[in-house]
Motif scaffolding. Structure first.
Motif, PDB file in Angstrom:
ATOM      1  N   ALA A 172       0.850  -1.196   0.000  1.00 40.05           N
ATOM      2  CA  ALA A 172       0.000   0.000   0.000  1.00 40.05           C
ATOM      3  C   ALA A 172       0.885   1.245   0.000  1.00 40.05           C
ATOM      4  O   ALA A 172       2.093   1.159   0.222  1.00 40.05           O
ATOM      5  N   ASP A 173       0.284   2.417  -0.233  1.00 40.04           N
ATOM      6  CA  ASP A 173       1.076   3.651  -0.238  1.00 40.04           C
ATOM      7  C   ASP A 173       1.513   4.053   1.170  1.00 40.04           C
ATOM      8  O   ASP A 173       2.605   4.558   1.386  1.00 40.04           O
ATOM      9  N   ASP A 174       0.591   3.881   2.119  1.00 41.04           N
ATOM     10  CA  ASP A 174       0.837   4.455   3.441  1.00 41.04           C
ATOM     11  C   ASP A 174       0.055   3.661   4.496  1.00 41.04           C
ATOM     12  O   ASP A 174      -0.840   2.874   4.153  1.00 41.04           O
ATOM     13  N   ALA A 175       0.410   3.883   5.762  1.00 46.36           N
ATOM     14  CA  ALA A 175      -0.263   3.164   6.845  1.00 46.36           C
ATOM     15  C   ALA A 175      -0.406   4.067   8.063  1.00 46.36           C
ATOM     16  O   ALA A 175       0.401   4.983   8.258  1.00 46.36           O
ATOM     17  N   LEU A 176      -1.440   3.810   8.852  1.00 50.73           N
ATOM     18  CA  LEU A 176      -1.641   4.514  10.121  1.00 50.73           C
ATOM     19  C   LEU A 176      -1.660   3.486  11.243  1.00 50.73           C
ATOM     20  O   LEU A 176      -2.129   2.359  11.056  1.00 50.73           O
ATOM     21  N   LEU A 177      -1.162   3.896  12.410  1.00 54.13           N
ATOM     22  CA  LEU A 177      -1.093   2.973  13.544  1.00 54.13           C
ATOM     23  C   LEU A 177      -2.063   3.410  14.623  1.00 54.13           C
ATOM     24  O   LEU A 177      -2.203   4.602  14.906  1.00 54.13           O
ATOM     25  N   PHE A 178      -2.694   2.433  15.240  1.00 54.70           N
ATOM     26  CA  PHE A 178      -3.759   2.706  16.206  1.00 54.70           C
ATOM     27  C   PHE A 178      -3.496   1.998  17.535  1.00 54.70           C
ATOM     28  O   PHE A 178      -2.721   1.052  17.603  1.00 54.70           O
TER      29      PHE A 178
ATOM     30  N   SER B 295       2.824  -8.370  15.985  1.00 53.48           N
ATOM     31  CA  SER B 295       3.638  -8.123  17.182  1.00 53.48           C
ATOM     32  C   SER B 295       4.152  -9.451  17.736  1.00 53.48           C
ATOM     33  O   SER B 295       5.329  -9.589  18.034  1.00 53.48           O
ATOM     34  N   GLY B 296       3.254 -10.397  17.906  1.00 51.42           N
ATOM     35  CA  GLY B 296       3.655 -11.785  18.091  1.00 51.42           C
ATOM     36  C   GLY B 296       4.111 -12.251  19.457  1.00 51.42           C
ATOM     37  O   GLY B 296       4.464 -13.409  19.624  1.00 51.42           O
ATOM     38  N   HIS B 297       4.152 -11.359  20.452  1.00 47.82           N
ATOM     39  CA  HIS B 297       4.684 -11.773  21.753  1.00 47.82           C
ATOM     40  C   HIS B 297       3.700 -11.584  22.892  1.00 47.82           C
ATOM     41  O   HIS B 297       4.067 -11.646  24.073  1.00 47.82           O
ATOM     42  N   SER B 298       2.435 -11.326  22.559  1.00 50.33           N
ATOM     43  CA  SER B 298       1.383 -11.176  23.579  1.00 50.33           C
ATOM     44  C   SER B 298       1.769 -10.164  24.663  1.00 50.33           C
ATOM     45  O   SER B 298       1.496 -10.375  25.845  1.00 50.33           O
ATOM     46  N   ASP B 299       2.412  -9.075  24.222  1.00 56.00           N
ATOM     47  CA  ASP B 299       2.773  -8.059  25.211  1.00 56.00           C
ATOM     48  C   ASP B 299       2.348  -6.660  24.772  1.00 56.00           C
ATOM     49  O   ASP B 299       2.751  -5.660  25.373  1.00 56.00           O
ATOM     50  N   THR B 300       1.533  -6.569  23.711  1.00 56.25           N
ATOM     51  CA  THR B 300       1.095  -5.245  23.258  1.00 56.25           C
ATOM     52  C   THR B 300      -0.228  -5.351  22.513  1.00 56.25           C
ATOM     53  O   THR B 300      -0.524  -6.389  21.926  1.00 56.25           O
ATOM     54  N   VAL B 301      -1.020  -4.286  22.581  1.00 54.54           N
ATOM     55  CA  VAL B 301      -2.274  -4.193  21.824  1.00 54.54           C
ATOM     56  C   VAL B 301      -2.096  -3.042  20.839  1.00 54.54           C
ATOM     57  O   VAL B 301      -1.780  -1.916  21.253  1.00 54.54           O
ATOM     58  N   ILE B 302      -2.260  -3.318  19.540  1.00 53.21           N
ATOM     59  CA  ILE B 302      -1.974  -2.292  18.524  1.00 53.21           C
ATOM     60  C   ILE B 302      -2.688  -2.643  17.214  1.00 53.21           C
ATOM     61  O   ILE B 302      -2.949  -3.824  16.954  1.00 53.21           O
ATOM     62  N   GLY B 303      -3.038  -1.631  16.431  1.00 52.48           N
ATOM     63  CA  GLY B 303      -3.756  -1.855  15.175  1.00 52.48           C
ATOM     64  C   GLY B 303      -3.144  -1.080  14.024  1.00 52.48           C
ATOM     65  O   GLY B 303      -2.414  -0.100  14.234  1.00 52.48           O
ATOM     66  N   VAL B 304      -3.432  -1.524  12.794  1.00 49.22           N
ATOM     67  CA  VAL B 304      -2.876  -0.895  11.596  1.00 49.22           C
ATOM     68  C   VAL B 304      -3.953  -0.734  10.530  1.00 49.22           C
ATOM     69  O   VAL B 304      -4.830  -1.592  10.398  1.00 49.22           O
TER      70      VAL B 304
ATOM     71  N   PHE C 203     -10.481  11.381  16.498  1.00 47.19           N
ATOM     72  CA  PHE C 203     -10.759  10.311  17.476  1.00 47.19           C
ATOM     73  C   PHE C 203      -9.568  10.099  18.416  1.00 47.19           C
ATOM     74  O   PHE C 203      -9.738   9.696  19.559  1.00 47.19           O
ATOM     75  N   GLY C 204      -8.375  10.339  17.927  1.00 41.89           N
ATOM     76  CA  GLY C 204      -7.188  10.238  18.783  1.00 41.89           C
ATOM     77  C   GLY C 204      -6.831   8.822  19.204  1.00 41.89           C
ATOM     78  O   GLY C 204      -6.283   8.617  20.281  1.00 41.89           O
ATOM     79  N   GLY C 205      -7.134   7.850  18.333  1.00 37.22           N
ATOM     80  CA  GLY C 205      -6.876   6.447  18.707  1.00 37.22           C
ATOM     81  C   GLY C 205      -5.504   5.950  18.327  1.00 37.22           C
ATOM     82  O   GLY C 205      -5.318   4.763  18.057  1.00 37.22           O
ATOM     83  N   ILE C 206      -4.508   6.818  18.332  1.00 38.24           N
ATOM     84  CA  ILE C 206      -3.158   6.437  17.881  1.00 38.24           C
ATOM     85  C   ILE C 206      -2.465   5.510  18.886  1.00 38.24           C
ATOM     86  O   ILE C 206      -2.746   5.561  20.092  1.00 38.24           O
ATOM     87  N   SER C 207      -1.557   4.694  18.365  1.00 31.07           N
ATOM     88  CA  SER C 207      -0.748   3.812  19.226  1.00 31.07           C
ATOM     89  C   SER C 207       0.229   4.643  20.060  1.00 31.07           C
ATOM     90  O   SER C 207       0.722   5.679  19.622  1.00 31.07           O
ATOM     91  N   SER C 208       0.531   4.162  21.246  1.00 35.15           N
ATOM     92  CA  SER C 208       1.594   4.785  22.031  1.00 35.15           C
ATOM     93  C   SER C 208       2.933   4.436  21.384  1.00 35.15           C
ATOM     94  O   SER C 208       3.068   3.388  20.743  1.00 35.15           O
ATOM     95  N   PRO C 209       3.954   5.310  21.526  1.00 32.51           N
ATOM     96  CA  PRO C 209       5.266   4.985  20.956  1.00 32.51           C
ATOM     97  C   PRO C 209       5.808   3.653  21.489  1.00 32.51           C
ATOM     98  O   PRO C 209       6.404   2.878  20.745  1.00 32.51           O
ATOM     99  N   PHE C 210       5.573   3.372  22.762  1.00 32.37           N
ATOM    100  CA  PHE C 210       6.115   2.121  23.326  1.00 32.37           C
ATOM    101  C   PHE C 210       5.497   0.896  22.663  1.00 32.37           C
ATOM    102  O   PHE C 210       6.201  -0.058  22.314  1.00 32.37           O
TER     103      PHE C 210
END
Ligand code: PLP
Length: 384
Positions: free
Chosen positions: A73-79, A207-216, A235-242
């Protein structure tokens, strides 16, 4: 672009951060400027500048470049979660008075959004058997704006013919969204099959390690820019940097995890298909799976999520089986390093009625060796 280049190098600029091999976790809310004019210029193009971490953050930018390249795809957003990405993708595609077509057995909260929440805003959804192209065709109305698919789904693993559906959608000027969490971009690329927006619960394999919740969310530049300037910032549903940093680390090993898990699962599925206590195994690449030809035509391989129907409907005996397992832990979710088992009947205890069959049990195969997991299943099957 070659996969290991994407995973190991794309989007990274080690020279900008002391040559560090692992990119930094930029845990900041905002970014400062030397002059008022510099800030003013940056604000006028927030998508391409660093202003505030509800919009852009350098740790996330590295990840979004990788995800866009992986999905073609051209671009992606993280949630902040897969559901934040899915909700944003759907809501950005409809307005009051619009009609949506969604496949049966989409992820439960996607279903809740379409069935319970959006009707409050005048958006109504018809749910169709995604295996049946004729049914999808017949469901199209003059005000249909969106077709939502999930192939395979994460419970009964039914597929949709993605190319056939996007061809119909394009003919009627209807947008398509696909949840690609099951296959990951390594095993299926919905955008190459014509899907407009691809969404992921990156909480799972990516992510694969069952230590984070994140969407794309992955899409064209035009769609991503529109969503960024509207729903994403609002909406402000962005992922945290961590969480993004954890996903970045998880992605490094995605190909070897998927390869191991896919091979292990194939052996486990073959074992279960021959067990007299098992009625049916749902896995896209199983010899006994009704849609295995469609799977081979649009997917590279199956991942580690599959379900079975036991012959017995006795939930006590099914619970005994699950509790006898030593390597498969009883839990929701999937796609991590650890093997999991999820008995479908637990849905029935919720306040809402459930259409999940009582004898369905879902498994997520982790990184253990195949013989270890097969032996575990063998001893637990004796208890049922
Ligand atoms: C888990 C899941 C989601 C939701 O993702 P979260 O990261 O939990 O919000 C969406 N789709 C599928 C298929 C899932 O399994």
């Amino acid at each position: 672009m070659e996969t290991s280049y994407i995973l190991n190098q794309l989007g990274e600029a080690n020279e900008d951060y002391f040559g560090a091999v692992a990119p930094p976790l930029i845990q900041t809310s905002n970014f400062c400027y030397k002059t008022c004019n510099d800030l003013q210029t940056a604000i006028s193009d927030e998508k391409n500048n660093l202003i505030y971490s509800r919009g852009n953050n350098p740790t996330l930018t590295i990840l979004s470049k990788k995800m866009a390249a992986l999905e073609g795809a051209d671009d992606a957003l993280l949630f902040s979660s897969g559901m934040a990405a899915i909700s944003c993708a759907i809501i950005s595609s409809v307005k009051s008075g619009d009609h949506v077509i969604c496949v049966q057995h989409a992820y439960s909260w996607t279903n809740t959004l379409l069935r319970e929440l959006l009707p409050r805003f005048g958006v109504f959804t018809d749910f169709v058997d995604g295996k049946n192209i004729e049914e999808i065709n017949a469901a199209i109305k003059p005000n249909t704006k969106l077709i939502y698919i999930e192939s395979p789904n994460s419970l009964t693993l039914e597929l949709q013919d993605i190319k056939a559906i996007t061809e119909i959608a394009k003919k009627h000027n209807i947008l398509t969204i696909a949840d690609n969490s099951y296959a990951t971009p390594l095993y299926q690329q919905p955008s190459a099959l014509g899907v407009d927006i691809v969404v992921h619960s990156a909480t799972k394999y990516l992510s694969g390690h069952s230590d984070t919740v994140i969407g794309v969310l992955c899409s064209s530049k035009e769609i991503v820019d529109r969503i960024f300037a509207n729903e994403y910032l609002t909406f402000g549903g962005i992922s945290s940097p961590f969480n993004a940093w954890l996903m970045l680390r998880g992605l490094r090993t995605l190909p070897i995890r998927m390869k191991h898990i896919s091979q292990t699962t194939e052996q486990i599925v073959r074992f279960l298909e021959c067990n007299p206590k098992v009625e049916k195994v749902n896995w896209p690449f199983a010899a006994s799976f009704a849609q295995n030809e469609l799977a081979a035509s649009q997917m590279k391989a199956g991942s580690g999520l599959f379900s079975i129907y036991f012959k017995t409907l006795d939930t006590k005996r099914i619970a005994d089986f699950c509790e006898a397992l030593k390597y498969f832990q009883i839990a929701v979710s999937w796609g991590g390093y650890e093997s999991l088992v999820f008995p479908g009947f637990v849905h029935a205890s919720h306040a809402k009625p459930s259409d999940v069959p009582l004898n369905l049990v879902r498994f997520s195969v982790g990184l253990e060796e195949a013989d270890v997991l097969i032996n575990d299943l063998k001893q637990a099957l004796e208890k049922i």
